[in-house]
Design a protein around this motif. Structure first.
Motif, PDB file in Angstrom:
ATOM      1  N   LEU A   8      -0.694 -27.913  66.015  1.00  0.00           N
ATOM      2  CA  LEU A   8      -0.313 -28.988  67.021  1.00  0.00           C
ATOM      3  C   LEU A   8      -0.215 -28.665  68.410  1.00  0.00           C
ATOM      4  O   LEU A   8       0.397 -27.434  68.790  1.00  0.00           O
ATOM      5  CB  LEU A   8       1.016 -29.570  66.491  1.00  0.00           C
ATOM      6  N   LYS A  11       3.608 -30.699  72.802  1.00  0.00           N
ATOM      7  CA  LYS A  11       3.842 -32.019  72.947  1.00  0.00           C
ATOM      8  C   LYS A  11       4.067 -32.630  71.590  1.00  0.00           C
ATOM      9  O   LYS A  11       5.034 -33.494  71.446  1.00  0.00           O
ATOM     10  CB  LYS A  11       3.042 -32.565  74.077  1.00  0.00           C
ATOM     11  N   ASN A  12       2.803 -32.565  70.914  1.00  0.00           N
ATOM     12  CA  ASN A  12       2.932 -33.306  69.521  1.00  0.00           C
ATOM     13  C   ASN A  12       3.979 -32.854  68.386  1.00  0.00           C
ATOM     14  O   ASN A  12       4.681 -33.598  67.794  1.00  0.00           O
ATOM     15  CB  ASN A  12       1.595 -33.156  69.037  1.00  0.00           C
ATOM     16  N   ASP A  13       4.118 -31.490  68.445  1.00  0.00           N
ATOM     17  CA  ASP A  13       5.291 -30.845  67.681  1.00  0.00           C
ATOM     18  C   ASP A  13       6.610 -31.161  68.208  1.00  0.00           C
ATOM     19  O   ASP A  13       7.365 -31.591  67.261  1.00  0.00           O
ATOM     20  CB  ASP A  13       5.074 -29.225  67.648  1.00  0.00           C
ATOM     21  N   TRP A  15       7.424 -33.890  69.486  1.00  0.00           N
ATOM     22  CA  TRP A  15       7.504 -35.398  69.167  1.00  0.00           C
ATOM     23  C   TRP A  15       7.865 -35.484  67.658  1.00  0.00           C
ATOM     24  O   TRP A  15       8.699 -36.261  67.438  1.00  0.00           O
ATOM     25  CB  TRP A  15       6.439 -36.262  69.447  1.00  0.00           C
ATOM     26  N   LEU A  16       7.054 -34.778  66.641  1.00  0.00           N
ATOM     27  CA  LEU A  16       7.395 -34.692  65.366  1.00  0.00           C
ATOM     28  C   LEU A  16       8.895 -34.309  65.049  1.00  0.00           C
ATOM     29  O   LEU A  16       9.364 -34.733  64.403  1.00  0.00           O
ATOM     30  CB  LEU A  16       6.310 -33.910  64.809  1.00  0.00           C
ATOM     31  N   LYS A  28       8.485 -33.383  59.075  1.00  0.00           N
ATOM     32  CA  LYS A  28       7.069 -33.708  59.743  1.00  0.00           C
ATOM     33  C   LYS A  28       6.144 -33.909  59.029  1.00  0.00           C
ATOM     34  O   LYS A  28       5.260 -34.831  59.169  1.00  0.00           O
ATOM     35  CB  LYS A  28       6.894 -32.248  60.538  1.00  0.00           C
ATOM     36  N   VAL A  32       3.446 -37.087  59.594  1.00  0.00           N
ATOM     37  CA  VAL A  32       1.935 -37.090  59.543  1.00  0.00           C
ATOM     38  C   VAL A  32       1.427 -38.162  58.567  1.00  0.00           C
ATOM     39  O   VAL A  32       0.492 -38.528  59.020  1.00  0.00           O
ATOM     40  CB  VAL A  32       1.653 -35.497  59.524  1.00  0.00           C
TER      41      VAL A  32
END
Length: 80
Positions: A8, A11-13, A15-16, A28, A32
């Protein structure tokens, strides 16, 4: 369930991680899976709307406006 390894963007990590920290999801992986399901549901809905609008356009006759027709389709889809 199958196990996957994904990479990821940071930034996406983040967010998760925040979704889990805020207790939106238990993990997480759960987040997903939820996002994948929502994307699939949205595609099904988009396909359904496209099909209904195409069918209506080909029927050559409708007393409904485009907005009324879209509202009717949304209502029917939500009741399924």
């Amino acid at each position: 369930m199958t196990r996957q390894s994904i990479t990821l963007a940071e930034k996406n990590d983040e967010w998760l991680k925040n979704q889990v920290a805020e207790q939106e999801f238990n993990s997480k992986s759960e987040a997903v899976n939820y996002l994948i399901k929502k994307a699939r549901d949205q595609k099904e809905y988009d396909d359904y709307v496209r099909l209904k609008l195409s069918k209506a356009e080909k029927s050559d006759f409708s007393t409904l406006t485009k907005d009324e027709l879209l509202s009717k389709i949304k209502s029917k889809y939500n009741n399924v």
